[in-house]
Scaffold this active site. Structure first.
Site, PDB file in Angstrom:
ATOM      1  N   CYS A  47     -36.699 -48.574  42.836  1.00 51.81           N
ATOM      2  CA  CYS A  47     -36.438 -47.979  41.522  1.00 51.81           C
ATOM      3  C   CYS A  47     -36.470 -46.457  41.665  1.00 51.81           C
ATOM      4  O   CYS A  47     -37.136 -45.909  42.550  1.00 51.81           O
ATOM      5  CB  CYS A  47     -37.501 -48.439  40.531  1.00 51.81           C
ATOM      6  SG  CYS A  47     -37.435 -47.663  38.896  1.00 51.81           S
ATOM      7  N   SER A  49     -38.035 -44.381  40.013  1.00 48.43           N
ATOM      8  CA  SER A  49     -39.390 -43.843  39.849  1.00 48.43           C
ATOM      9  C   SER A  49     -40.116 -43.720  41.185  1.00 48.43           C
ATOM     10  O   SER A  49     -40.956 -42.841  41.361  1.00 48.43           O
ATOM     11  CB  SER A  49     -40.203 -44.725  38.896  1.00 48.43           C
ATOM     12  OG  SER A  49     -39.624 -44.727  37.605  1.00 48.43           O
ATOM     13  N   HIS A  53     -41.534 -39.992  42.593  1.00 50.99           N
ATOM     14  CA  HIS A  53     -42.854 -39.668  43.151  1.00 50.99           C
ATOM     15  C   HIS A  53     -42.725 -39.050  44.539  1.00 50.99           C
ATOM     16  O   HIS A  53     -43.440 -38.105  44.878  1.00 50.99           O
ATOM     17  CB  HIS A  53     -43.703 -40.937  43.231  1.00 50.99           C
ATOM     18  CG  HIS A  53     -45.114 -40.701  43.667  1.00 50.99           C
ATOM     19  ND1 HIS A  53     -46.061 -40.119  42.850  1.00 50.99           N
ATOM     20  CD2 HIS A  53     -45.753 -40.949  44.841  1.00 50.99           C
ATOM     21  CE1 HIS A  53     -47.210 -40.036  43.486  1.00 50.99           C
ATOM     22  NE2 HIS A  53     -47.054 -40.530  44.712  1.00 50.99           N
ATOM     23  N   HIS A  69     -42.755 -50.931  42.665  1.00 55.57           N
ATOM     24  CA  HIS A  69     -43.352 -51.483  41.445  1.00 55.57           C
ATOM     25  C   HIS A  69     -42.429 -52.474  40.734  1.00 55.57           C
ATOM     26  O   HIS A  69     -42.721 -52.904  39.626  1.00 55.57           O
ATOM     27  CB  HIS A  69     -43.735 -50.341  40.487  1.00 55.57           C
ATOM     28  CG  HIS A  69     -42.571 -49.509  40.045  1.00 55.57           C
ATOM     29  ND1 HIS A  69     -41.956 -48.603  40.873  1.00 55.57           N
ATOM     30  CD2 HIS A  69     -41.897 -49.474  38.872  1.00 55.57           C
ATOM     31  CE1 HIS A  69     -40.956 -48.027  40.228  1.00 55.57           C
ATOM     32  NE2 HIS A  69     -40.899 -48.544  39.013  1.00 55.57           N
ATOM     33  N   CYS A 176     -39.272 -53.689  36.100  1.00 56.61           N
ATOM     34  CA  CYS A 176     -39.231 -52.328  35.558  1.00 56.61           C
ATOM     35  C   CYS A 176     -37.886 -52.012  34.913  1.00 56.61           C
ATOM     36  O   CYS A 176     -37.741 -52.021  33.708  1.00 56.61           O
ATOM     37  CB  CYS A 176     -39.553 -51.295  36.645  1.00 56.61           C
ATOM     38  SG  CYS A 176     -39.484 -49.582  36.054  1.00 56.61           S
TER      39      CYS A 176
END
Length: 378
Positions: A47, A49, A53, A69, A176
């Site tokens: 993803c 995200s 990070h 995740h 997600c």
């Protein structure tokens, strides 16, 4: 040979430092503690995200970590106090927990959870505790899940049991992105039949938002992206039109306002860039338009003129599509099994854990929608 109560050694992709390739390492995964579940990850997906990070946020205290995740797996063992799960259950871990007991979980007004806020630090984007070690060092568990690992340990409030008939290598992506985009349209914007919508950004989240707008009955769905190659894919999920901001010599919000006689009824920003958030807001009709921020970022501030809101627009934020996670994910899996929800169409690549850096590269270069990483057979 049973592994219950034992430390498990397994493969995982460790991000030792920001802005560097992840490294396949042997890690140790401790047994689950009170209210925790240890999961054998069958499939996970990359993803944006995770990339955020690693390449954008890059908080030094957020490393080393195991990213990931969006995943699905099978319960290997449970810790004391866990009654909802047992070994062999098919499950999906979720980054936003649902304890079902706090005032937020009991309120129909939000999908937030007080317990979830205490278990995952919004500074390091990881669990306050970790069951991972590697080479004698503690390794953080990203978003409380860390699914780029053959095994992980998750608090029971952040695990949802799913139909045993669900193919884990497909439904993993419901952990997600799909729920985030789809729910943004259906649960948060509350798109109405006959309305006009604009969706900014056509990654998995944006395409899921397009699908949500369609299922909610929108008549006109304008997909917006700077990559024209995404136009045809957007139509698969329900877009009626496509606009590339680079094809115009005026701001995209002006283009949309002119296209729609004053602005769209609903806009959804699925990019995670503050300048796009403002454009999405200003593309809405002044009197009643609703704009939802879906894309994740915590790096820059966003600024708008008060008049953008004073006339009647509504600006809303959205996390995980407004779904109460444990309940919502199970519902979405059920909808998929009943052929009421497209999922397979989001998966463009399949790889193994050893190819994780290639999968990250595909996402970084916008060459995929979702790449599914298979870690073990079901």
């Amino acid at each position: 040979m049973s592994t219950i109560g034992e430390v498990i050694k397994c493969k995982a992709a460790v991000a030792w430092e920001p802005n560097k390739p992840v490294v396949i390492e042997e890690i140790e995964v401790a047994p689950p503690q009170e209210n925790e579940v240890r999961i054998k990850i069958v499939a996970t997906s990359v993803c944006h995200s995770d990339l955020y990070h690693l390449f954008e946020y890059m908080h030094p205290e957020g490393f080393p970590t195991v990213l990931g995740h969006e995943a699905a797996g099978i319960v290997e063992s449970v810790g004391p106090g866990v009654t909802e799960f047992q070994p062999g259950d098919k499950v999906i871990p979720v980054f936003l927990g649902q304890c079902r007991e706090c005032r937020f979980c009991k309120s129909p007004k939000t999908n937030q959870c007080e317990l979830a806020w205490t278990r995952v630090s919004d500074v390091i984007l990881a669990s306050v505790e970790s069951r991972f070690t590697c080479k004698g060092k503690k390794v953080l568990q990203f978003m409380g899940t860390s699914t780029f690992s053959e095994y992980t340990v998750v608090h029971q409030s952040a695990v949802t049991k799913i139909d045993p008939a669900a193919p884990l290598e497909k439904v993993c992506i419901l952990g997600c992105g799909l729920c985030t985009g789809y729910g943004a349209a259906v649960n948060v914007a509350k798109v109405e039949p006959g309305s006009t919508c604009a969706v900014f950004g056509l990654g998995a989240v944006g395409l899921a938002a397009v699908m949500g707008c369609k299922d909610a009955g929108a008549t006109r769905i304008i997909a917006v992206d700077i990559n024209s190659e995404k136009a045809e894919k957007a139509k698969v999920f329900g877009a009626t039109e496509f606009v590339n901001p680079k094809d115009h010599n005026k701001p995209i919000n002006q283009v949309l306002v002119e296209m729609t006689n004053g602005g769209v009824d609903y806009s959804l920003e699925c990019v995670g860039k503050v300048e796009v958030m403002r454009s999405a807001l200003e593309s809405c009709i002044k009197a009643w338009g609703i704009s939802v921020i879906v894309g994740w970022t915590d790096v820059y501030n966003v600024t708008v003129k008060p008049l953008s809101l004073l006339c009647g627009r509504t600006w809303k934020g959205c996390m995980f599509g407004g779904f109460k996670s444990k309940d919502g994910v199970a519902q979405m899996v059920k909808a998929y099994l009943e052929k009421k929800l497209m999922v397979d169409e989001f998966i463009t690549h399949n790889m193994t854990l050893d190819q994780i850096n290639d999968a990250i590269g595909l996402m970084k270069d916008c060459k995929c929608i979702r790449t599914v990483i298979t870690l073990s057979p079901q």
